[in-house]
Design a protein around this motif. Structure first.
Motif, PDB file in Angstrom:
ATOM      1  N   LYS B 346       0.844  -1.207   0.000  1.00  0.00           N
ATOM      2  CA  LYS B 346       0.000   0.000   0.000  1.00  0.00           C
ATOM      3  C   LYS B 346       0.875   1.253   0.000  1.00  0.00           C
ATOM      4  N   ALA B 347       1.917   1.232   0.837  1.00  0.00           N
ATOM      5  CA  ALA B 347       2.800   2.405   0.921  1.00  0.00           C
ATOM      6  C   ALA B 347       3.530   2.610  -0.399  1.00  0.00           C
ATOM      7  N   PHE B 348       3.948   1.520  -1.015  1.00  0.00           N
ATOM      8  CA  PHE B 348       4.628   1.579  -2.321  1.00  0.00           C
ATOM      9  C   PHE B 348       3.709   2.212  -3.363  1.00  0.00           C
ATOM     10  N   LEU B 349       2.402   1.946  -3.219  1.00  0.00           N
ATOM     11  CA  LEU B 349       1.424   2.517  -4.159  1.00  0.00           C
ATOM     12  C   LEU B 349       1.047   3.946  -3.784  1.00  0.00           C
ATOM     13  N   GLY B 350       1.630   4.436  -2.695  1.00  0.00           N
ATOM     14  CA  GLY B 350       1.325   5.801  -2.279  1.00  0.00           C
ATOM     15  C   GLY B 350       0.005   5.918  -1.548  1.00  0.00           C
ATOM     16  N   GLU B 351      -0.513   4.784  -1.105  1.00  0.00           N
ATOM     17  CA  GLU B 351      -1.769   4.814  -0.365  1.00  0.00           C
ATOM     18  C   GLU B 351      -1.474   4.674   1.128  1.00  0.00           C
ATOM     19  N   GLY B 352      -2.429   5.035   1.943  1.00  0.00           N
ATOM     20  CA  GLY B 352      -2.232   4.964   3.389  1.00  0.00           C
ATOM     21  C   GLY B 352      -2.002   3.537   3.848  1.00  0.00           C
ATOM     22  N   PRO B 353      -1.485   3.395   5.050  1.00  0.00           N
ATOM     23  CA  PRO B 353      -1.164   2.052   5.538  1.00  0.00           C
ATOM     24  C   PRO B 353      -2.395   1.319   6.067  1.00  0.00           C
ATOM     25  N   SER B 354      -3.589   1.638   5.529  1.00  0.00           N
ATOM     26  CA  SER B 354      -4.801   1.008   6.053  1.00  0.00           C
ATOM     27  C   SER B 354      -4.785  -0.486   5.756  1.00  0.00           C
ATOM     28  N   ALA B 355      -5.349  -1.260   6.656  1.00  0.00           N
ATOM     29  CA  ALA B 355      -5.428  -2.701   6.462  1.00  0.00           C
ATOM     30  C   ALA B 355      -6.897  -3.096   6.496  1.00  0.00           C
ATOM     31  N   PRO B 356      -7.246  -4.194   5.850  1.00  0.00           N
ATOM     32  CA  PRO B 356      -8.649  -4.595   5.812  1.00  0.00           C
ATOM     33  C   PRO B 356      -9.130  -5.240   7.116  1.00  0.00           C
ATOM     34  N   TRP B 357      -8.247  -5.366   8.067  1.00  0.00           N
ATOM     35  CA  TRP B 357      -8.647  -6.016   9.320  1.00  0.00           C
ATOM     36  C   TRP B 357      -8.663  -4.983  10.424  1.00  0.00           C
ATOM     37  N   SER B 358      -9.618  -5.129  11.337  1.00  0.00           N
ATOM     38  CA  SER B 358      -9.489  -4.295  12.514  1.00  0.00           C
ATOM     39  C   SER B 358      -9.785  -5.138  13.738  1.00  0.00           C
ATOM     40  N   GLY B 359      -8.776  -5.246  14.563  1.00  0.00           N
ATOM     41  CA  GLY B 359      -8.876  -6.081  15.755  1.00  0.00           C
ATOM     42  C   GLY B 359      -9.578  -5.323  16.859  1.00  0.00           C
ATOM     43  N   VAL B 360     -10.088  -6.060  17.837  1.00  0.00           N
ATOM     44  CA  VAL B 360     -10.698  -5.396  18.982  1.00  0.00           C
ATOM     45  C   VAL B 360      -9.584  -4.780  19.832  1.00  0.00           C
ATOM     46  N   GLU B 361      -9.967  -3.865  20.678  1.00  0.00           N
ATOM     47  CA  GLU B 361      -9.011  -3.226  21.582  1.00  0.00           C
ATOM     48  C   GLU B 361      -8.313  -4.284  22.438  1.00  0.00           C
ATOM     49  N   PRO B 362      -7.008  -4.127  22.657  1.00  0.00           N
ATOM     50  CA  PRO B 362      -6.350  -5.054  23.583  1.00  0.00           C
ATOM     51  C   PRO B 362      -6.964  -4.928  24.978  1.00  0.00           C
ATOM     52  N   VAL B 363      -6.870  -6.014  25.726  1.00  0.00           N
ATOM     53  CA  VAL B 363      -7.405  -5.999  27.092  1.00  0.00           C
ATOM     54  C   VAL B 363      -6.518  -5.114  27.952  1.00  0.00           C
ATOM     55  N   ASN B 364      -7.168  -4.179  28.649  1.00  0.00           N
ATOM     56  CA  ASN B 364      -6.413  -3.213  29.438  1.00  0.00           C
ATOM     57  C   ASN B 364      -6.937  -3.280  30.864  1.00  0.00           C
ATOM     58  N   LEU B 365      -6.227  -4.007  31.716  1.00  0.00           N
ATOM     59  CA  LEU B 365      -6.731  -4.259  33.067  1.00  0.00           C
ATOM     60  C   LEU B 365      -5.714  -3.815  34.104  1.00  0.00           C
ATOM     61  N   GLU B 366      -6.150  -3.767  35.329  1.00  0.00           N
ATOM     62  CA  GLU B 366      -5.257  -3.487  36.435  1.00  0.00           C
ATOM     63  C   GLU B 366      -5.395  -4.604  37.461  1.00  0.00           C
ATOM     64  N   PRO B 367      -4.386  -5.387  37.790  1.00  0.00           N
ATOM     65  CA  PRO B 367      -3.058  -5.383  37.175  1.00  0.00           C
ATOM     66  C   PRO B 367      -3.106  -5.797  35.705  1.00  0.00           C
ATOM     67  N   PRO B 368      -2.142  -5.328  34.908  1.00  0.00           N
ATOM     68  CA  PRO B 368      -2.145  -5.663  33.482  1.00  0.00           C
ATOM     69  C   PRO B 368      -1.810  -7.143  33.237  1.00  0.00           C
ATOM     70  N   ILE B 369      -2.046  -7.571  31.998  1.00  0.00           N
ATOM     71  CA  ILE B 369      -1.677  -8.937  31.603  1.00  0.00           C
ATOM     72  C   ILE B 369      -0.157  -9.078  31.778  1.00  0.00           C
ATOM     73  N   PRO B 370       0.285  -9.977  32.616  1.00  0.00           N
ATOM     74  CA  PRO B 370       1.729 -10.076  32.860  1.00  0.00           C
ATOM     75  C   PRO B 370       2.446 -10.762  31.707  1.00  0.00           C
ATOM     76  N   PRO B 371       3.686 -10.385  31.449  1.00  0.00           N
ATOM     77  CA  PRO B 371       4.430 -11.117  30.417  1.00  0.00           C
ATOM     78  C   PRO B 371       4.644 -12.566  30.861  1.00  0.00           C
ATOM     79  N   ARG B 372       4.838 -13.446  29.902  1.00  0.00           N
ATOM     80  CA  ARG B 372       5.085 -14.841  30.258  1.00  0.00           C
ATOM     81  C   ARG B 372       6.318 -15.318  29.503  1.00  0.00           C
TER      82      ARG B 372
END
Lengths: 205, 639
Positions: B346-372
């Motif tokens: 898309k960028a090579f074509l001079g178009e925006g970096p839009s993608a056809p997928w849109s994921g849901v918001e990441p889970v944002n909690l307190e305490p946060p998701i810990p790394p594993r």
């Protein structure tokens, strides 16, 4: 022609049988004459790390699911399901074990918090897969297969690619000896649990 | 389960990993000799061959390192036996000396060098692009784009190896090596595999003194030019929609991403699409043709601009008025995927970096998701040894020792609560670095190295410590296997790759012969082992050359053996004596010990506990006790 692929993300902790589940779904696809790629994404260690498997049904060769493109997320553990939830979109089905296994020495959100947050975002089904595996099937390792059984009952689209029968045939391809029988049972038990949860949800609506 | 389907008949469909597809293809190609040192993401190639070696009649071995594996496979090939050697990308660094020489002498029967690169460094210390080795050694590099393609290109590689009498580098990446795809077998395994050959002496070819090697270099460059000229054809280069002004050139697995991205954009017919399966040397003819009509070209390749630079050079030579793009749109770091490539196009074509997928918001909690991050498993022998190393240091009053580390599961010892890996650079690096540090710093320096790594690259630096008066203490963690890559046997296991029993080569014997006072300890006997550790440290401080071999089997192997033999392992629980001091949690970081959110006390997950008993030892209140006794013979499983 625009390719349509059905994308399944499997998330969990290394050692929970994620790779086996990916192989099982893949073999069910082979049984059904459906093309498939299965990408196994895991880090350094054998166990204990975060693992995801990308299963993509249908024609195409790019193995990793883009964020937002998962049609189905199978979560073998709650924290890992939450970690990868951005692979799902609003329409996605998420089938998650009620099992939570926090990393050592960590502060972490509770299962209740996770269920509440995830269900705001996607179509979430929480399944007591580990409990059923441990108590009814006496084999905690079959929780993964129970979740597949549930998913087959809950997702018509998945079922249109692979049927329960194809999955049962795949069990014979993937497992050996005694493991075949218990995993067949897990698949069927999971399917009936999925039907039960689906009916319960419909009645509640 | 690979052994179940690797030998199926022609026409069968099997769901194979990229690595297994290469193995099956090698079988069909009649390979008679395969050697490797295990390393992610390459391991499954030779591992699956080992499982069927007897049935096929192939010699398969885990060599002590990649250089040795390469030399062995090379030798088979010059003696007329088709051979394969596989390694991870950094393994080719170890084997690079013989790689260079093998190009000069060439080979007789086909020799395939599988280099499995690891973009994104999923399990490696770096992400080098080994296609450069092709340019460096003047050997062709074949780069498949999916497991099915790896299957067919492996077989074709043997043909071109024999046609040009050169080794061929088959470059895969983690994603290709570790992706499964259904594969229809095109041929049966040959009835008989050629495993015996003969070595025809030819000093002008095999003795690389300058007088010989200068002639050989000229011959090699001639072959190099021929290959560049001859192989600009299918399947090395494939061209779709020739003649368009916009073009995409995609090498290896990048093609899979481009292929799907263009479909999603519905723009397949807007581009000339070139799939490169031989990025090195980039064939000239089809590129010249491309440059005759295309005006804007995007090269999509993972990591370095290997194709882009070669194509740019051809464009300059041709005086083509063309824009060659690549790394200005496609990231040079980490692995590519459909999403990244979609946005790059898309960028090579001079178009925006839009993608056809849109994921849901990441889970944002307190305490946060810990790394594993990956952790040492419950019952891991390294946990016991690391605990001992630290306690012993404080007992003898050593302040701030430096632990130079190495490559293996034990690299995780850099994490709290252990912090016993202050460096981890490359195979065997622990001892060489410890030696140098010990001669210039005041701290006590302890080299921490695993068993397999010790056999691989630990011997020369150990000898160097004694020879040059280094002050490093060597601590070898011997869990009986090359554990991190999946428990391949090594010279101390007493088994070969194909399961034959052989005499164990003991690490303590090697160290003793060099002049190290060597202590062999069993870290599961914590009290006794601690005494030995302290003794060893004191002796080291008194000026002796000292080594410790800490021997306890990998817990995963113990669990496997216990299951197979029906032996119950003990398990532990926390009693009411627990004061919630958290010593067990904070000293050991064992995944089987958890603290539930509403609890002030730890508990042990019975299904995760391996029953090593270390937590019971460290509990100051004796609040951790055996909840289930181990069955007869459980203790022996660990030694």
């Amino acid at each position: 022609m625009v390719l349509k692929r059905f994308n399944i993300l499997i998330a969990g902790v290394g050692g929970q049988g994620l790779l086996t589940l990916g192989e099982l779904i893949g073999n069910a696809a082979v049984e059904s004459g459906v093309d498939v790629t299965i990408a196994e994404v895991h880090g350094l260690s054998q166990r204990g790390g975060s693992v995801v498997v990308h299963v993509r049904l249908g024609l195409g060769s790019s193995p990793v699911i883009p964020k937002g493109a998962a049609d189905l997320v199978i979560g073998l553990e709650a924290i890992e399901t939450a970690r990868y939830i951005d692979y799902a979109n609003k329409e996605s089905l998420v089938v998650m074990d009620s099992f939570i296994w926090p990393p050592p020495l960590s502060k972490h959100p509770s299962l209740k918090q996770i269920v509440s947050e995830v269900s705001k975002r996607v179509n979430l089904f929480v399944v007591e897969a580990s409990r059923i595996a441990r108590e009814e099937l006496k084999a905690v390792v079959t929780a993964n297969v129970i979740l597949l059984g549930c998913s087959l009952a809950l997702s018509k689209e998945l079922y249109s690619y692979i049927s329960l029968e194809a999955a049962i045939k795949a069990v014979k391809r993937v497992f050996k000896g005694k493991a075949i029988e218990v995993n067949e049972k897990a698949l069927i038990r999971g399917y009936s649990e999925g039907e039960r949860l689906g009916a319960k949800r419909r009645n509640a609506q | 389960m690979v052994e179940k389907y690797l030998l199926l008949e022609k026409g069968s469909i099997a769901l194979l990993l990229g690595n297994e597809a290469i193995a099956r293809a090698a079988i069909e190609a009649g390979v008679g000799f395969a050697a490797a040192y295990p390393g992610t993401p390459s391991t499954e190639i030779v591992e699956s061959l080992a499982k069927v070696a007897r049935e096929v009649g192939m010699h398969v071995e885990w060599s002590t390192n990649e250089k040795v594996a390469f030399e062995a496979a090379y030798a088979a090939s010059i003696a007329g036996v088709r051979a394969l050697v596989a390694m991870k990308h950094v393994g080719l660094n170890v084997a690079s000396d013989i790689l260079m020489s093998s190009a000069y002498t060439g080979v007789n029967s086909g020799l395939l060098i599988v280099s499995a690169d690891d973009p994104s460094q999923h399990s490696s210390q770096n992400e080098q692009d080994n296609r450069w080795y092709g340019l460096l050694s003047h050997l062709p590099v074949i780069e498949p784009w999916c497991p099915r393609n790896a299957y067919s290109l492996t077989k074709i590689s043997y043909e071109i190896s024999e046609k040009y009498r050169l080794p061929i580098i088959l470059r895969t990446t983690t994603r290709l090596s570790h992706t499964r795809q259904p594969i229809v077998y095109e041929a049966n395994a040959p009835r008989e595999v050629k495993t015996r050959g003969s070595f025809k002496k030819d000093v002008e070819r095999y003795v690389l003194v300058p007088a010989h090697s200068r002639k050989l270099k000229e011959a090699l460059m001639k072959k190099w030019a021929e290959i560049r000229e001859d192989l600009g054809v299918e399947p090395f280069i494939s061209i779709e929609n020739p003649g368009l002004r916009k073009a995409i050139v995609a090498s290896g697995i990048s093609y899979a991403h481009v292929d799907e991205a263009l479909d999603l954009m519905n723009m397949r017919n807007d581009f000339t699409l070139i799939r490169v399966s031989m990025p090195v040397p980039l064939p000239t003819k089809p590129m010249k043709e491309l440059l005759s009509y295309a005006r804007r070209i995007l090269v999509v390749e993972e990591l370095d601009p290997v194709v882009e630079l070669q194509l740019s050079k051809i464009a300059v030579e041709e005086g083509a008025s063309v824009e060659v793009h690549g790394k200005d749109y496609v990231p040079a770091n980490f692995e590519l995927n459909l999403e990244i490539v979609y946005k790059s196009i898309k960028a090579f074509l001079g178009e925006g970096p839009s993608a056809p997928w849109s994921g849901v918001e990441p889970v944002n909690l307190e305490p946060p998701i810990p790394p594993r991050p990956p952790t040492l498993c419950p019952g891991c022998s390294h946990r016991s040894t690391f605990y001992l190393a630290r306690v012993a240091a404080s007992k003898v009053g050593v302040r701030d020792p430096i632990y130079t580390g190495d490559i293996g599961c034990y690299t995780l010892g850099y994490l709290p609560p252990f912090r016993v890996q202050d460096t981890s650079l490359e195979m065997g690096g622990s001892i060489g670095v410890a030696h140098g540090l010990s001669l210039v710093v005041e701290n006590m320096v302890i080299a921490v190295i695993g068993d397999s790594t010790f056999y691989h690259a630990g011997l020369p630096p150990s000898i160097n410590v004694v020879y040059n008066g280094g002050r490093a203490l060597i601590l070898v963690l011997d869990n009986s296997y090359t554990a991190m890559t999946g428990h391949q046997p090594h010279p101390g296991t007493g088994l070969t790759a194909t399961g034959e029993e052989v005499k164990k080569i003991l690490i303590e014997d090697l160290l003793k012969s060099m002049g190290f006072k060597t202590y062999v300890i069993d870290p599961m006997n914590v009290r006794e082992a601690l005494g030995e550790f302290v003794k060893a440290y004191r002796e080291h401080l008194s000026g002796q050359h000292v080594a410790i071999v800490s021997r306890m089997k990998c817990a995963l192997e113990v669990l496997r053996a216990a299951r197979a033999r029906g032996i119950t392992l003990p398990s532990y629980r926390v009693t009411d004596n627990c004061t919630g001091c958290m010593a067990c949690v904070n000293l050991l970081g064992c995944p089987a010990i958890i603290v539930e959110e509403d609890s002030q006390k730890p508990q042990i997950l019975e299904e995760a506990c391996a029953g090593c008993g270390l937590c019971a030892y460290v509990c100051p209140y004796s609040a951790i006790i055996v909840s289930r006794e181990g069955g007869v013979g459980w203790r022996e499983l660990w030694s």
